[in-house]
Design an enzyme around this catalytic site. Structure first.
Site, mmCIF file in Angstrom:
data_model
loop_
_atom_site.group_PDB
_atom_site.id
_atom_site.type_symbol
_atom_site.label_atom_id
_atom_site.label_comp_id
_atom_site.label_asym_id
_atom_site.label_seq_id
_atom_site.Cartn_x
_atom_site.Cartn_y
_atom_site.Cartn_z
ATOM 1 N N ARG A 102 0.812 -1.201 0.000
ATOM 2 C CA ARG A 102 0.000 0.000 0.000
ATOM 3 C C ARG A 102 0.861 1.274 0.000
ATOM 4 O O ARG A 102 0.539 2.274 -0.639
ATOM 5 C CB ARG A 102 -0.905 -0.024 1.245
ATOM 6 C CG ARG A 102 -1.636 1.255 1.549
ATOM 7 C CD ARG A 102 -2.808 1.479 0.634
ATOM 8 N NE ARG A 102 -3.548 2.697 0.964
ATOM 9 C CZ ARG A 102 -4.507 3.201 0.213
ATOM 10 N NH1 ARG A 102 -4.852 2.609 -0.916
ATOM 11 N NH2 ARG A 102 -5.133 4.302 0.558
ATOM 12 N N ASP A 126 -2.512 -4.633 2.104
ATOM 13 C CA ASP A 126 -3.521 -5.410 2.819
ATOM 14 C C ASP A 126 -4.854 -5.301 2.107
ATOM 15 O O ASP A 126 -5.282 -4.220 1.741
ATOM 16 C CB ASP A 126 -3.700 -4.847 4.232
ATOM 17 C CG ASP A 126 -2.743 -5.490 5.201
ATOM 18 O OD1 ASP A 126 -2.156 -6.522 4.844
ATOM 19 O OD2 ASP A 126 -2.590 -4.961 6.298
HETATM 20 C C1 UD1 Z 1 -2.368 3.859 6.957
HETATM 21 C C2 UD1 Z 1 -1.618 2.658 7.483
HETATM 22 C C3 UD1 Z 1 -2.570 1.570 7.952
HETATM 23 C C4 UD1 Z 1 -3.575 2.137 8.937
HETATM 24 C C5 UD1 Z 1 -4.243 3.377 8.360
HETATM 25 C C6 UD1 Z 1 -5.201 4.062 9.311
HETATM 26 C C7 UD1 Z 1 0.407 2.677 6.169
HETATM 27 C C8 UD1 Z 1 1.229 2.008 5.136
HETATM 28 N N1 UD1 Z 1 -0.780 2.138 6.426
HETATM 29 O O1 UD1 Z 1 -3.054 3.447 5.795
HETATM 30 O O2 UD1 Z 1 -1.802 0.541 8.566
HETATM 31 O O3 UD1 Z 1 -4.548 1.149 9.200
HETATM 32 O O4 UD1 Z 1 -3.254 4.336 7.966
HETATM 33 O O5 UD1 Z 1 -4.555 4.399 10.500
HETATM 34 O O6 UD1 Z 1 0.819 3.634 6.799
HETATM 35 N N2 UD1 Z 1 -9.611 6.946 2.276
HETATM 36 C C9 UD1 Z 1 -10.417 7.437 1.263
HETATM 37 N N3 UD1 Z 1 -9.844 8.189 0.277
HETATM 38 C C10 UD1 Z 1 -8.522 8.496 0.268
HETATM 39 C C11 UD1 Z 1 -7.694 8.000 1.312
HETATM 40 C C12 UD1 Z 1 -8.275 7.228 2.312
HETATM 41 O O7 UD1 Z 1 -11.609 7.188 1.235
HETATM 42 O O8 UD1 Z 1 -8.069 9.191 -0.653
HETATM 43 C C13 UD1 Z 1 -10.213 6.111 3.349
HETATM 44 C C14 UD1 Z 1 -9.649 4.692 3.301
HETATM 45 O O9 UD1 Z 1 -10.323 3.905 2.378
HETATM 46 C C15 UD1 Z 1 -9.865 4.252 4.733
HETATM 47 C C16 UD1 Z 1 -9.622 5.507 5.535
HETATM 48 O O10 UD1 Z 1 -9.810 6.591 4.607
HETATM 49 O O11 UD1 Z 1 -11.192 3.827 4.937
HETATM 50 C C17 UD1 Z 1 -8.244 5.574 6.164
HETATM 51 O O12 UD1 Z 1 -7.254 5.642 5.172
HETATM 52 P P1 UD1 Z 1 -5.823 6.313 5.403
HETATM 53 O O13 UD1 Z 1 -5.818 7.086 6.667
HETATM 54 O O14 UD1 Z 1 -5.443 7.003 4.147
HETATM 55 O O15 UD1 Z 1 -4.904 5.036 5.629
HETATM 56 P P2 UD1 Z 1 -3.673 4.529 4.786
HETATM 57 O O16 UD1 Z 1 -2.697 5.639 4.585
HETATM 58 O O17 UD1 Z 1 -4.128 3.769 3.599
#
Ligand code: UD1
Length: 427
Positions: A102, A126
């Protein structure tokens, strides 16, 4: 670095009921920080020495991805890597690597800000529910980037990004990191409101500042980034922040098996809320000079928990908390507010006899005095570790397959637990 997925896929972890666990565990550096620190080396030419680097498969995958783009990685010491950016960068992230991790999305901000173009496949990692990147895209568009999606690839371009005022509707970790790493080279000032403020983001910002970036509000929900001229940042050395999720994993192990562990490097300030809830469950957690001591006596008490963005309880702790509740006294309700699909490991815990019912984004966990060993499969990194923890509290033998998931984020989980008295092997 451990071999990556395919070579390891036949291995299993065997755990038998254990406890008490006694001794010291050194908590490694954070996966969710080091992968972003590695991506930040795309921002400036030179040599970078990163220390406290966990020995995990995702670091090897990220190193391969950055190698394909133009930054090489060598292991230069125990838990230390040296990365070299020679300035010959091909801003294309190949599918075979992107789909495995990711954090590959984290090359987007540095490449777009520094080189004005990037092509990458939509990221993998994941597989829990949909993980869109719309907030990354909207933020970068507000800074002047244009995006095209074709054949599964995202192609982004910008002459030179400009500063913008960006308010996230949700504090996304990845989007915050990409906007910051793009904004360091933008013309003018970028303000990110409702920014994510996980300790790993503060760690990244600290490294960027030591490279010459101008960032205010590090660690807060408003980040102000004053762009510098492309080419004016320099390489640096940086120590990766300790992994709060791995720290919590060893706390959970002591919680279900009993005992007393000193967790060297664990930082209360990065896990305040979850530690408070662990105390509510009956654990005694004491601050020491360079870490935390966790002491577990008697049976845990059940609590209700809801996941929230930092400083709330991280979704990554949840499989561990559900496992602790599975052997606690009473009934606990766990509510998932971030990833709807993140209850799949519950079926595996049920194979160990756990009494858990899920309803939408809630899990109702009725604690039992003990679980019963069985064959289970790790569905992702954190759930895999939680199954190992559950095995410590299960009568007989628990055999866990899908070990390559655990290797993505855990630096020698088996060895560290065995060293404090757990009955655990890798076969
Ligand atoms: C990171 C972590 C992961 C953790 C998560 C939340 C890494 C590599 N991974 O993932 O282990 O579980 O933070 O603490 O650091 N979303 C949207 N649109 C976007 C971006 C996100 O809808 O453009 C949603 C995602 O689908 C999800 C939520 O926001 O439901 C959280 O995502 P985000 O905070 O971006 O997590 P990650 O950076 O992917």
């Amino acid at each position: 670095m451990p071999p990556t997925a395919d070579l390891e896929s036949e291995q299993q972890i065997v755990v038998r009921k254990s406890g008490p666990l006694l001794g010291e565990i050194v908590v490694p550096g954070a996966k969710n920080s080091v992968l972003k620190l590695m991506a930040a080396t795309l921002l400036a030419e030179g040599e970078y020495r990163l220390s406290n680097v966990p020995d995990i498969a995702d670091v090897a995958i990220m190193a391969d991805l950055l190698d394909a783009i133009g930054v090489s990685t060598t292991i230069s010491g125990p838990n230390e890597i040296t990365m070299h950016n020679g300035g010959v960068i091909e801003p294309v992230a190949p599918y075979e690597l992107v789909e495995r991790i990711r954090a590959s999305i984290n090359v987007l901000g540095p490449l777009l800000g520094r080189y004005g173009r990037v092509r990458l496949s939509l990221p993998g990692g994941d597989d829990f529910g949909s993980r869109p990147i719309d907030m990354h895209v909207a933020g970068l568009e507000a800074m002047g980037a244009t995006f095209e999606v074709a054949h599964g690839d995202v192609e982004a371009r910008a002459e030179r990004l400009h500063g913008a005022d960006i308010t996230f509707e949700f504090p996304s970790v990845g989007a915050t990191e990409n906007i910051v790493t793009a904004a360091v080279h933008a013309k003018g000032t970028t303000v990110i409101d409702n920014a994510a403020r996980e300790p790993e983001i503060a760690d990244l910002c600290t490294m960027l500042v030591s490279m010459g970036a101008d960032i205010e509000g590090v660690g807060s929900s408003t980040l102000v980034v004053h762009g510098v001229e492309p080419g004016s940042l320099r390489s640096t050395d940086h120590r990766t922040v300790t992994d709060r999720i791995q720290a919590a994993t060893y706390i959970a192990a002591a919680a279900v098996a009993g005992g007393e562990l000193f967790l060297r490097g664990a930082r209360r300030e990065d896990m305040e809320m979850v530690l408070r809830r662990f105390s509510d469950m009956g654990l005694r957690i004491v601050d020491q000079h360079h870490g935390l001591t966790v002491c577990s006596e008697g049976r845990l008490r059940s609590i209700d928990v809801a996941t929230l963005p930092y400083p709330g309880i991280a979704t990554d702790y949840k499989p561990l908390i559900v496992t602790m509740l599975a052997v606690a006294d009473g009934v606990g309700i766990v509510t998932e507010n971030l990833y709807p699909g993140r209850f799949r490991y519950v079926e595996e815990l049920q194979r160990l006899g756990a009494d858990i019912r899920t309803d939408g984004h809630h899990a109702v966990v009725r604690g039992l005095p003990s679980l019963s060993g069985a064959r289970v499969r790790a569905p992702d990194i954190r759930a895999g570790a939680a199954l190992v923890v559950a095995g410590l509290a299960a009568e007989g033998e628990t055999m866990i397959s899908g070990v390559h998931h655990i290797d993505r984020g855990y630096d020698d989980l088996v060895g560290r637990l065995a060293a404090v008295g757990a009955s655990i092997d890798r076969i």
